[in-house]
Design a protein around this motif. Structure first.
Motif, PDB file in Angstrom:
ATOM      1  N   LEU A 247      26.042 -19.161 170.740  1.00 26.28           N
ATOM      2  CA  LEU A 247      27.132 -20.152 170.744  1.00 26.28           C
ATOM      3  C   LEU A 247      26.638 -21.504 171.252  1.00 26.28           C
ATOM      4  O   LEU A 247      27.080 -22.548 170.770  1.00 26.28           O
ATOM      5  CB  LEU A 247      28.289 -19.657 171.618  1.00 26.28           C
ATOM      6  N   GLN A 248      25.733 -21.477 172.219  1.00 26.41           N
ATOM      7  CA  GLN A 248      25.164 -22.748 172.701  1.00 26.41           C
ATOM      8  C   GLN A 248      24.428 -23.459 171.575  1.00 26.41           C
ATOM      9  O   GLN A 248      24.531 -24.679 171.421  1.00 26.41           O
ATOM     10  CB  GLN A 248      24.224 -22.484 173.884  1.00 26.41           C
ATOM     11  N   VAL A 249      23.688 -22.698 170.767  1.00 25.78           N
ATOM     12  CA  VAL A 249      22.978 -23.294 169.625  1.00 25.78           C
ATOM     13  C   VAL A 249      23.994 -23.878 168.638  1.00 25.78           C
ATOM     14  O   VAL A 249      23.847 -25.012 168.161  1.00 25.78           O
ATOM     15  CB  VAL A 249      22.075 -22.247 168.917  1.00 25.78           C
ATOM     16  N   ILE A 250      25.051 -23.121 168.332  1.00 23.96           N
ATOM     17  CA  ILE A 250      26.076 -23.593 167.388  1.00 23.96           C
ATOM     18  C   ILE A 250      26.715 -24.887 167.888  1.00 23.96           C
ATOM     19  O   ILE A 250      26.962 -25.819 167.120  1.00 23.96           O
ATOM     20  CB  ILE A 250      27.161 -22.511 167.179  1.00 23.96           C
ATOM     21  N   ASN A 251      26.979 -24.955 169.196  1.00 26.88           N
ATOM     22  CA  ASN A 251      27.695 -26.109 169.749  1.00 26.88           C
ATOM     23  C   ASN A 251      26.797 -27.303 170.062  1.00 26.88           C
ATOM     24  O   ASN A 251      27.279 -28.433 170.135  1.00 26.88           O
ATOM     25  CB  ASN A 251      28.455 -25.678 171.010  1.00 26.88           C
ATOM     26  N   VAL A 252      25.505 -27.066 170.228  1.00 27.70           N
ATOM     27  CA  VAL A 252      24.593 -28.170 170.588  1.00 27.70           C
ATOM     28  C   VAL A 252      23.763 -28.622 169.387  1.00 27.70           C
ATOM     29  O   VAL A 252      23.635 -29.817 169.131  1.00 27.70           O
ATOM     30  CB  VAL A 252      23.663 -27.751 171.756  1.00 27.70           C
TER      31      VAL A 252
END
Length: 565
Positions: A247-252
């Motif tokens: 999710l961090q990858v998706i959001n960043v």
């Protein structure tokens, strides 16, 4: 609805954790309910670390899988990455193929056609490999039951490495390697990986063997998180770590394809629930309405302009999917009424013209309506194909095993499965399925349940309380968003019905002795409006969420149910 209050955790354990963390008692109780009893365990829960992922070589056959892929790279063999047409399959193919293409040129991808080939490893796919001088197939999210097909490939000089997470049958295919944590002879510590998760463990092992840093794999975690959300696997253990960082990858730094989807729907910060309801249906729509390769193309495209073109095409497929699903659901509901089958313990419906790509969604909708194990059949070539969905607590896969005499083939999980049978066996199967379910299901499971984590006072809901609660995410099976119950609530006089047909309820609740009141929204609870507006004391089951209105963010109660106190 059945309201079930979870057992209170041991008070001394709660008190100890409360002191260790410096949090309120309700927070400590929620953690202990989730099996978190020490400061160290809480630290790992709130800050999931990639360092806590298991050694991939603990998985049965991992050494053999990596060795065979290394041999293919050394000898310059052609490799085919094969996966199913759903989200788990297409993200798996995108994951493994894009990693391999980074280090090696001779990699092809293959997704079976849902209508011509059906689910899983296909003879057509193997023939394609043979015709194109491909000597190694890496099968993802499928293959655990492909005994005859793996043997057929072997006769053609094609080796298989299988990465699956479905339950095996009595026999394991004679592939070079079969990676599946659900194998009885596999001692891998975490059993609940999705297909893409198993594919990721293969890459982790390969990457490790190549001596490359783990950081190389981090950009691929958005695909793994998407598959975890879409495949409704438990968000515990390794899945929670992978979903958190994905999710961090998706959001960043989302890949071009996912970024193009988010741009279309004007969404920025995504939760795992957003992935399930926004990203996953669109990726799925390609395989449902056209072909799964469209999803792989979107997920592997690096050019943002081209990704937007692919995303626009997939949005059209998704719109078409929604319209088709709505029509078929209405027809299926009418069929149930016409056959007067409301008193059965199961729902089994069939029409040969129903679109094979959406019968799984329709099965889910029928389960929501009648709340019982459900199968939706359509014609698929000379046979009938069905999608099965279940209710919480009942294993539909086991029930299908009890009907196997009438089934050609089946596979899946506890709550979702697929099968094919000969058309002249439909009535026999339908009768047997009803018998098996009736004999084995606990009648209570046929009533929807609200599982309540704890009873709290409205005064317990502070900004700090909610800030910590948010850190329990990502939410999903095994780590659901906490549901609370509060008693002796009254409406402030604000209650009203909203939405088309007055379907939903809006209210504002207060509790005597507490100086705070909270706005509440109850989807599909419009019928409770009169109960609330009459000023009676009620008890409510709810989760807590943020509500943004005209730039102001406030906490509100998302109602799951309301009853007279």
């Amino acid at each position: 609805m059945r309201w079930t209050l979870k057992p209170k955790p041991d008070p001394s354990t709660v008190e100890h954790l409360q002191e260790a963390l410096g949090v309120e008692k309700p927070i400590a109780s929620l953690l202990v309910q989730r099996g978190i009893e020490t400061f160290e365990e809480a630290k790992k829960f709130f800050r999931p670390s990639l360092e806590d992922l298991h050694d991939p070589f603990l998985m049965k056959d991992m050494e053999a899988a990596v060795s065979r892929i290394e041999l293919a790279l050394q000898k310059g063999e052609n490799i085919m990455v094969f996966g199913d047409y759903d989200v788990d399959g297409t993200t798996s193919v995108a994951l493994v193929s894009s990693y391999l293409k980074r280090i090696y040129p001779n990699v092809a991808t293959y997704i079976p056609d849902r209508y011509e080939e059906g689910y899983g490893v296909s003879y057509k796919g193997i023939d394609f490999a043979a015709d194109n001088d491909i000597s190694l197939i890496i099968a993802l999210d499928c293959g655990i039951k492909a005994i005859e097909k793996v043997a057929y490939a072997s006769e053609k000089g094609i080796d298989f490495v299988i990465c699956d997470h479905h339950r095996p049958g009595a026999e394991i295919p004679k592939a070079v390697a079969v990676l599946d944590p659900k194998r009885e002879d596999c001692e891998y510590p975490y059993k609940e990986l999705c297909g893409c998760g198993v594919g990721f463990k293969l890459l982790q092992a390969l990457n490790q063997k190549r001596g490359e840093p783990f950081g190389v794999l981090i950009p691929y975690l958005d695909l793994v998180a998407t598959a975890i959300g879409a495949d409704i696997v438990p968000v515990t253990g390794e899945n929670r770590i992978l979903a958190y960082h994905g999710l961090q990858v998706i959001n960043v730094a989302p890949r071009a394809g996912i970024g193009a989807i988010l741009e279309q729907v004007k969404k920025e910060q995504l939760t795992l629930t957003d992935v399930v309801f926004i990203v996953a249906p669109r990726i799925n729509a390609a395989g449902r309405m056209k072909h799964g390769l469209h999803a792989v193309n979107l997920l592997t495209e690096e050019d943002s302009v081209q990704a937007k073109i692919f995303a626009a095409e997939i949005e059209e497929y998704n719109t078409s999917r929604r319209e088709t699903d709505k029509v078929i659901t209405e027809e299926a509901l009418a069929q149930i009424d016409e056959l007067c089958e409301q008193e059965r313990k199961t729902t089994v419906v069939y029409r040969e013209t129903w679109h094979k790509g959406v019968i799984g969604i329709v099965a889910s909708r029928l389960t929501e309506t009648y709340y019982r194990p459900t199968l939706v059949f359509t014609r698929s070539g000379e046979k009938l194909a069905a999608s099965a969905r279940s209710v919480s607590g009942f294993d539909v896969y086991d029930a299908l095993e009890g009907c196997s005499e009438f089934i050609e083939q089946f596979g899946g999980h506890k709550y979702a499965a697929g099968l094919t049978l000969l058309s002249d066996q439909y009535e026999n199967f339908k009768k047997k399925f009803e018998e098996v379910v009736s004999a084995t299901i606990d009648p209570r499971l046929l009533t929807p349940e609200i599982q309540i984590d704890a009873e709290i006072e409205l005064g317990d809901i502070t900004d700090k309380f909610y800030r910590i609660l948010k850190q329990f995410a990502p939410f999903g099976p095994g780590n659901m968003s906490p549901v609370f119950m509060s008693k002796n609530l009254r409406d402030t006089g604000y209650a009203r019905c909203v939405g088309g047909d007055d379907k939903h309820l809006k209210a504002r609740f207060y509790q005597k002795g507490n100086d705070r009141s909270f706005g509440a929204i109850g989807f599909d609870l419009g019928k409770k409006c009169e109960l609330v507006s009459e000023g009676k004391k009620v008890k409510a089951a709810y989760s807590i969420e943020e509500n943004e209105f005209q730039g102001n963010i406030t906490l509100q109660l998302n109602l799951k149910g309301i009853e007279v106190n």
